[in-house]
Write an enzyme that holds these catalytic residues in place. Structure first.
Site, PDB file in Angstrom:
ATOM      1  N   THR A  40      50.708  61.140  38.841  1.00  0.00           N
ATOM      2  CA  THR A  40      49.274  60.895  38.677  1.00  0.00           C
ATOM      3  C   THR A  40      48.915  59.483  39.111  1.00  0.00           C
ATOM      4  O   THR A  40      47.872  59.255  39.742  1.00  0.00           O
ATOM      5  CB  THR A  40      48.859  61.122  37.212  1.00  0.00           C
ATOM      6  N   HIS A  43      48.592  59.418  42.788  1.00  0.00           N
ATOM      7  CA  HIS A  43      47.287  59.943  43.209  1.00  0.00           C
ATOM      8  C   HIS A  43      46.214  58.864  43.076  1.00  0.00           C
ATOM      9  O   HIS A  43      45.368  58.698  43.964  1.00  0.00           O
ATOM     10  CB  HIS A  43      46.903  61.157  42.358  1.00  0.00           C
TER      11      HIS A  43
END
Length: 341
Positions: A40, A43
């Site tokens: 994450t 990202h």
């Protein structure tokens, strides 16, 4: 305090001097020792489409950590200054039906540490005491710092009975690899994991997979024949979010098989639903960790001899955080630890 922040709406993460977080009556103030970089966080670093829609800027990022309690709110019970803790990164509302029914991992109003609110890539973190988990003395800081993703692996893997079963895992990222180790530890027969990244597949071998299969070079059906499997996989763990991987899983599942899905597809994903129907497959979506049953299972698995330490491949001092992000972005790493001490 030092912190890593998503400072601008563009690629990158920046070291900043951030104010020390303020503590409420039911909160813990935690001095961070170690953090781990999550997919994450990559990202968010890359500022992809999901991040642009989700992440407020500026914001301190990060949600995988271990630290020490140095202060607490006046309403807090059950913790002491000096306790080593990690914590559940999903802050739940406490008043929706699922929260009140004890299914807090399904809270419809979840706020994510380091995703929707300031996170753990900082010298200090404040979280509700409800979300903290005491780390047993016989579990290292390194392992405690990756309890969040380890919990994803445990939650997914233990969704179904595994004893004596043949398991297919699609996606050899760190979570998929840890799931393979969990499956073997609790009694699965064959644990086959697929990917196209040779580095990660070799890690999966080290962590106990029966076979780590590069699907760009060999067929899954050939591996099944090699292992003497005649009826298909009993349990599938979809960790990749890649449509072709899920299609392959549907093709090779046994009738009555069960699939737990953690990987998030990049967009809408078409599948042949007739395979689900005629094979009588059960599909279960997985998000986060069960609060807090998964956390107790994580600690117990490690205390009973499960070794997930090979998944940690890199350590960097926090001032060298860029090297850590570069290692993760290269795809040639397992878990990357940032040391704050």
């Amino acid at each position: 305090m030092k912190a890593l922040s998503k400072l601008k709406p563009e690629e990158g993460i920046w070291m900043v001097d951030a104010p020390k977080p303020e503590m409420g009556h039911n909160d813990l103030l935690i001095k961070i020792r170690k953090t781990a970089i999550c997919g994450t966080d990559i990202h968010i670093y890359n500022w992809d489409e999901w991040s642009q829609k989700t992440i407020p800027v500026p914001m301190v990022v990060g949600h995988e950590y271990v630290g020490e309690v140095i202060d607490m709110g006046i309403e807090v019970r059950g913790f002491d200054v000096g306790d080593r803790v990690s914590g559940e990164g999903h802050i739940t509302c406490g008043h929706c039906r699922n929260c009140r029914g004890g299914r807090t991992h399904l809270c419809r109003n979840t706020s994510g540490v380091g995703v929707n609110r300031d996170g753990a890539f900082a010298e200090y973190l404040v979280i509700p005491a409800f979300n903290a988990f005491k780390i047993p003395d016989d579990i290292s800081d390194d392992l405690a710092s990756i309890f969040d993703p380890f919990g994803n692996a445990v939650h997914t893997a233990l969704s179904f009975d595994l004893v004596g079963e043949d398991v297919l895992i699609t996606g050899a990222g760190p979570i998929g690899i840890m799931a393979a180790a969990v499956c073997r530890h609790v009694g699965a027969r064959h644990v086959v994991i697929t990917d196209v990244n040779e580095y990660r597949l070799e890690l999966a071998n080290k962590m106990g997979a029966t076979r780590a299969v590069n699907v760009a070079k060999e067929s899954l059906e050939g591996v099944m024949e090699e292992l003497g499997m005649t009826e298909g996989f009993d349990v599938g763990l979809e960790m990749s979010g890649v449509p072709s991987a899920f299609h392959s899983m549907l093709d090779t599942m046994n009738h009555g098989g069960k699939i737990a899905m953690l990987g998030i597809p990049g967009g809408e994903m078409a599948i042949d639903w007739s395979k689900v129907i005629f094979k009588g497959l059960i599909l279960k979506g997985i998000y986060g960790r069960e609060m807090f049953e998964t956390w107790y299972k994580m600690a117990s698995l490690i205390q009973s001899g499960l070794d997930i330490s090979p998944i940690i491949t890199h350590h960097f001092k926090i001032d060298d955080f860029q090297q850590g992000f570069d290692a993760m972005r290269s795809g040639q790493s397992g878990k990357v630890i940032l040391n704050w001490d």
